[in-house]
Design a protein around this motif. Structure first.
Motif, PDB file in Angstrom:
ATOM      1  N   UNK A  25       0.760  -1.143  -0.153  1.00  0.00           N
ATOM      2  CA  UNK A  25      -0.188  -0.088  -0.061  1.00  0.00           C
ATOM      3  C   UNK A  25       0.784   1.321  -0.028  1.00  0.00           C
ATOM      4  N   UNK A  26       0.290   2.389  -0.896  1.00  0.00           N
ATOM      5  CA  UNK A  26       1.233   3.705  -0.599  1.00  0.00           C
ATOM      6  C   UNK A  26       1.389   3.991   0.736  1.00  0.00           C
ATOM      7  N   UNK A  27       2.477   4.599   1.072  1.00  0.00           N
ATOM      8  CA  UNK A  27       2.420   5.113   2.491  1.00  0.00           C
ATOM      9  C   UNK A  27       3.566   6.108   2.436  1.00  0.00           C
ATOM     10  N   UNK A  28       3.426   7.308   3.227  1.00  0.00           N
ATOM     11  CA  UNK A  28       4.420   8.601   2.929  1.00  0.00           C
ATOM     12  C   UNK A  28       5.581   8.288   3.689  1.00  0.00           C
ATOM     13  N   UNK A  29       6.629   8.710   2.939  1.00  0.00           N
ATOM     14  CA  UNK A  29       7.946   8.445   3.368  1.00  0.00           C
ATOM     15  C   UNK A  29       8.172   6.924   3.942  1.00  0.00           C
ATOM     16  N   UNK A  30       7.617   6.200   3.385  1.00  0.00           N
ATOM     17  CA  UNK A  30       7.872   4.696   3.802  1.00  0.00           C
ATOM     18  C   UNK A  30       7.802   4.476   5.294  1.00  0.00           C
ATOM     19  N   UNK A  31       6.817   5.291   5.951  1.00  0.00           N
ATOM     20  CA  UNK A  31       6.758   4.846   7.201  1.00  0.00           C
ATOM     21  C   UNK A  31       6.456   3.438   7.824  1.00  0.00           C
ATOM     22  N   UNK A  39       1.069   3.053  14.475  1.00  0.00           N
ATOM     23  CA  UNK A  39       1.774   3.805  15.436  1.00  0.00           C
ATOM     24  C   UNK A  39       1.415   5.138  15.259  1.00  0.00           C
ATOM     25  N   UNK A  40       1.254   5.768  16.344  1.00  0.00           N
ATOM     26  CA  UNK A  40       0.907   7.189  16.551  1.00  0.00           C
ATOM     27  C   UNK A  40       2.002   7.940  15.985  1.00  0.00           C
ATOM     28  N   UNK A  41       1.389   9.458  15.591  1.00  0.00           N
ATOM     29  CA  UNK A  41       2.659  10.066  15.051  1.00  0.00           C
ATOM     30  C   UNK A  41       2.718  11.516  15.803  1.00  0.00           C
ATOM     31  N   UNK A  42       3.780  12.100  16.127  1.00  0.00           N
ATOM     32  CA  UNK A  42       3.846  13.250  16.940  1.00  0.00           C
ATOM     33  C   UNK A  42       3.145  14.228  15.954  1.00  0.00           C
ATOM     34  N   UNK A  43       3.232  14.422  14.882  1.00  0.00           N
ATOM     35  CA  UNK A  43       2.846  15.382  13.796  1.00  0.00           C
ATOM     36  C   UNK A  43       1.369  15.027  13.271  1.00  0.00           C
ATOM     37  N   UNK A  44       0.431  16.187  13.320  1.00  0.00           N
ATOM     38  CA  UNK A  44      -0.980  15.683  13.213  1.00  0.00           C
ATOM     39  C   UNK A  44      -1.242  15.465  11.679  1.00  0.00           C
ATOM     40  N   UNK A  45      -0.443  16.058  10.890  1.00  0.00           N
ATOM     41  CA  UNK A  45      -0.636  15.716   9.442  1.00  0.00           C
ATOM     42  C   UNK A  45      -0.251  14.260   8.935  1.00  0.00           C
ATOM     43  N   UNK A  46       1.035  14.303   9.416  1.00  0.00           N
ATOM     44  CA  UNK A  46       1.589  12.976   9.340  1.00  0.00           C
ATOM     45  C   UNK A  46       0.911  11.618   9.640  1.00  0.00           C
ATOM     46  N   UNK A  47      -0.090  11.942  11.123  1.00  0.00           N
ATOM     47  CA  UNK A  47      -0.666  10.814  11.405  1.00  0.00           C
ATOM     48  C   UNK A  47      -1.827  10.803  10.614  1.00  0.00           C
ATOM     49  N   UNK A  48      -2.558  11.903   9.909  1.00  0.00           N
ATOM     50  CA  UNK A  48      -3.656  11.696   9.101  1.00  0.00           C
ATOM     51  C   UNK A  48      -3.072  10.978   7.865  1.00  0.00           C
ATOM     52  N   UNK A  49      -1.976  11.023   7.238  1.00  0.00           N
ATOM     53  CA  UNK A  49      -1.287  10.390   6.245  1.00  0.00           C
ATOM     54  C   UNK A  49      -1.308   8.900   6.470  1.00  0.00           C
ATOM     55  N   UNK A  50      -0.722   8.737   7.866  1.00  0.00           N
ATOM     56  CA  UNK A  50      -0.583   7.411   8.447  1.00  0.00           C
ATOM     57  C   UNK A  50      -1.816   6.467   8.437  1.00  0.00           C
ATOM     58  N   UNK A  51      -2.903   7.159   8.777  1.00  0.00           N
ATOM     59  CA  UNK A  51      -4.327   6.633   9.012  1.00  0.00           C
ATOM     60  C   UNK A  51      -4.972   6.123   7.254  1.00  0.00           C
TER      61      UNK A  51
END
Ligand SMILES: Cc1cc2nc3c(=O)[nH]c(=O)nc-3n(C[C@H](O)[C@H](O)[C@H](O)COP(=O)(O)O)c2cc1C
Length: 178
Positions: free
Chosen positions: A36-42, A92-104
């Motif tokens: 699946x696509x995932x930003x910065x390969x997190x 995994x939760x992300x400290x950065x809100x925008x990154x967390x939305x991407x991760x969801x």
């Protein structure tokens, strides 16, 4: 089966046959789903598999953690865990809100990949997000870390009843030219 048929015929399955699900097959499917696509390969996910043999232990651990569980939550638990296998998709939760939305979004893409692959193999699936997945007692019982959430529970198994796909509003009704 063509991809468009797989996408259009996958449905949320409520009733499952009492048949074990092959863990090596699930592992294979998840191994494909992770593309699946995932930003910065997190790759902000991990998976916990709970089968019929362990579900009572999970419920007991939850009771031990919380002292008691709400009867409504217990009913929802019994409903979700009526499937031969439940996969908890952990993010995994992300400290950065925008990154967390991407991760969801990445986790959602992965789950869709998984459900389509499962459907192709004759397995039914259903996403469930009962309120108890946010409770500390349940999370602790399942072994969720403080920097993680349960994004979704997904029921998996051979379907007993396959519902008809629910119709969707055609995309053309939602398309406009800018
Ligand atoms: C993020 C998410 C959470 C969902 N949570 C639930 C849930 O808690 N209970 C439930 O019955 N269905 C849940 N669903 C499933 C939807 O209700 C279902 O996908 C929708 O009705 C369309 O039906 P279909 O999956 O058969 O196409 C969830 C779906 C998504 C995407």
């Amino acid at each position: 089966m063509k991809l468009n048929e797989i996408i259009k015929n996958r449905v949320s399955v409520k009733k499952y046959l009492d048949e074990k699900v092959d863990i090596s097959l699930l592992t294979e499917l998840l191994d494909v789903a992770v593309y699946a696509p995932n930003h910065k390969m997190r790759e902000p996910w991990r998976f916990i598999l709970i089968d019929q043999e362990r579900k009572n232990e999970l419920k007991q651990n939850w009771i031990n953690q919380s002292g008691t569980i709400d009867p409504q939550d217990e009913k929802k638990f019994d409903n979700v865990f009526s499937a031969p296998m439940v996969i908890a998709f952990i993010m995994k939760l992300n400290q950065n809100y925008n990154d967390e939305i991407e991760d969801l979004q990445a986790v959602a893409a992965l789950i869709q990949n998984f459900m389509l692959l499962a459907y192709e193999q004759g397995l039914g699936t259903a996403i469930k997000t009962p309120g108890f997945i946010e409770l500390d007692g349940f999370k602790e019982a399942l072994g969720i870390q403080t920097d993680e959430i349960i994004a979704d529970l997904v029921m998996v198994g051979k379907p007993e009843i396959v519902p008809n796909p629910k119709p969707r509003i055609p995309a053309k009704e939602k398309i406009s030219m800018y």
